[in-house]
Design an enzyme around this catalytic site. Sequence first.
Site, PDB file in Angstrom:
ATOM      1  N   ARG A   1      82.098  12.722 -93.848  1.00  0.00           N
ATOM      2  CA  ARG A   1      83.546  12.919 -93.879  1.00  0.00           C
ATOM      3  C   ARG A   1      84.252  11.764 -93.194  1.00  0.00           C
ATOM      4  O   ARG A   1      83.916  11.395 -92.070  1.00  0.00           O
ATOM      5  CB  ARG A   1      83.903  14.237 -93.174  1.00  0.00           C
ATOM      6  CG  ARG A   1      85.361  14.626 -93.306  1.00  0.00           C
ATOM      7  CD  ARG A   1      85.616  16.025 -92.795  1.00  0.00           C
ATOM      8  NE  ARG A   1      85.472  16.126 -91.345  1.00  0.00           N
ATOM      9  CZ  ARG A   1      85.898  17.175 -90.632  1.00  0.00           C
ATOM     10  NH1 ARG A   1      86.443  18.211 -91.258  1.00  0.00           N
ATOM     11  NH2 ARG A   1      85.738  17.204 -89.327  1.00  0.00           N
TER      12      ARG A   1
ATOM     13  N   THR B   1      90.888  10.419 -92.993  1.00  0.00           N
ATOM     14  CA  THR B   1      91.436  11.174 -94.122  1.00  0.00           C
ATOM     15  C   THR B   1      90.816  12.557 -94.249  1.00  0.00           C
ATOM     16  O   THR B   1      91.363  13.417 -94.946  1.00  0.00           O
ATOM     17  CB  THR B   1      91.193  10.415 -95.433  1.00  0.00           C
ATOM     18  OG1 THR B   1      89.778  10.377 -95.712  1.00  0.00           O
ATOM     19  CG2 THR B   1      91.731   9.000 -95.353  1.00  0.00           C
TER      20      THR B   1
ATOM     21  N   ASP C   1      80.361  20.739 -83.645  1.00  0.00           N
ATOM     22  CA  ASP C   1      79.753  20.001 -84.753  1.00  0.00           C
ATOM     23  C   ASP C   1      78.351  20.578 -85.003  1.00  0.00           C
ATOM     24  O   ASP C   1      77.435  20.369 -84.202  1.00  0.00           O
ATOM     25  CB  ASP C   1      79.660  18.521 -84.405  1.00  0.00           C
ATOM     26  CG  ASP C   1      79.196  17.679 -85.584  1.00  0.00           C
ATOM     27  OD1 ASP C   1      78.086  17.940 -86.103  1.00  0.00           O
ATOM     28  OD2 ASP C   1      79.934  16.755 -85.974  1.00  0.00           O
TER      29      ASP C   1
ATOM     30  N   ASP D   1      75.345  18.052 -85.075  1.00  0.00           N
ATOM     31  CA  ASP D   1      74.970  17.554 -83.746  1.00  0.00           C
ATOM     32  C   ASP D   1      74.227  18.620 -82.947  1.00  0.00           C
ATOM     33  O   ASP D   1      73.252  18.332 -82.243  1.00  0.00           O
ATOM     34  CB  ASP D   1      76.206  17.104 -82.969  1.00  0.00           C
ATOM     35  CG  ASP D   1      76.744  15.766 -83.460  1.00  0.00           C
ATOM     36  OD1 ASP D   1      75.976  15.007 -84.077  1.00  0.00           O
ATOM     37  OD2 ASP D   1      77.926  15.484 -83.238  1.00  0.00           O
TER      38      ASP D   1
END
Length: 207
Positions: free
Chosen positions: A102, A106, A198, A201
């Site tokens: 990603r 944006t 995340d 992670d």
Amino acid sequence: MALTVIDHPLIKDKLTRMRKSDTSSKDFRENLNEIGQLMAYEVFRDVPLKEIEIETPVSKTQGYTIDVPVVLIPIIRAGLGMTEGIQRLVPTSRIAHIGLYRDEETLEPHQYYAKATKDIDKSYVLVVDPMLATGGSCSKAISIAKEWGAKNIKFVCLVSVQEGVDRIQKDHPDVDIYTAALDPILNEDGYIVPGLGDAGDRIFGTK
């Protein structure tokens, strides 16, 4: 297209463990796989079966077996964390892979890897990723699966928000969504709140 929130006490307990910031990568991975396995019971509720004849130690009888190929498509890398639990229940399932990252500015997804399996057009297909946030990566992965010929597609995630659900409903109205939790909001960085951070992670211990 249907949205199913699988509201089960065992899932709630395990998801709470995963949300805690002090949960280790090992415990995070184990609970994620266990939730994937628990969710599979609901996700596969409508999988086609065929009747077969078997022989028990006592007599012959009629039994059932899954009548279609099953393909799991984890969105790399976090989606890999849910795949093992589902595959334990359906060990004959094949695994395709879609790699997306990603753009941090944006929030749009970009593909860097894709590997299909054979007969995906005849298969019961599960696209898998722990998080459904903006919906961009999920929508992109489903589009890739459809380009491969997949027709019977379901999306399975752990935590979602309405914004992501709305995106999939708009882009892919033929795809059912299964989630373990529908969280309130996305923050300005595109993370689900309260979420669980995340997922990639935390699965792989990279932060």
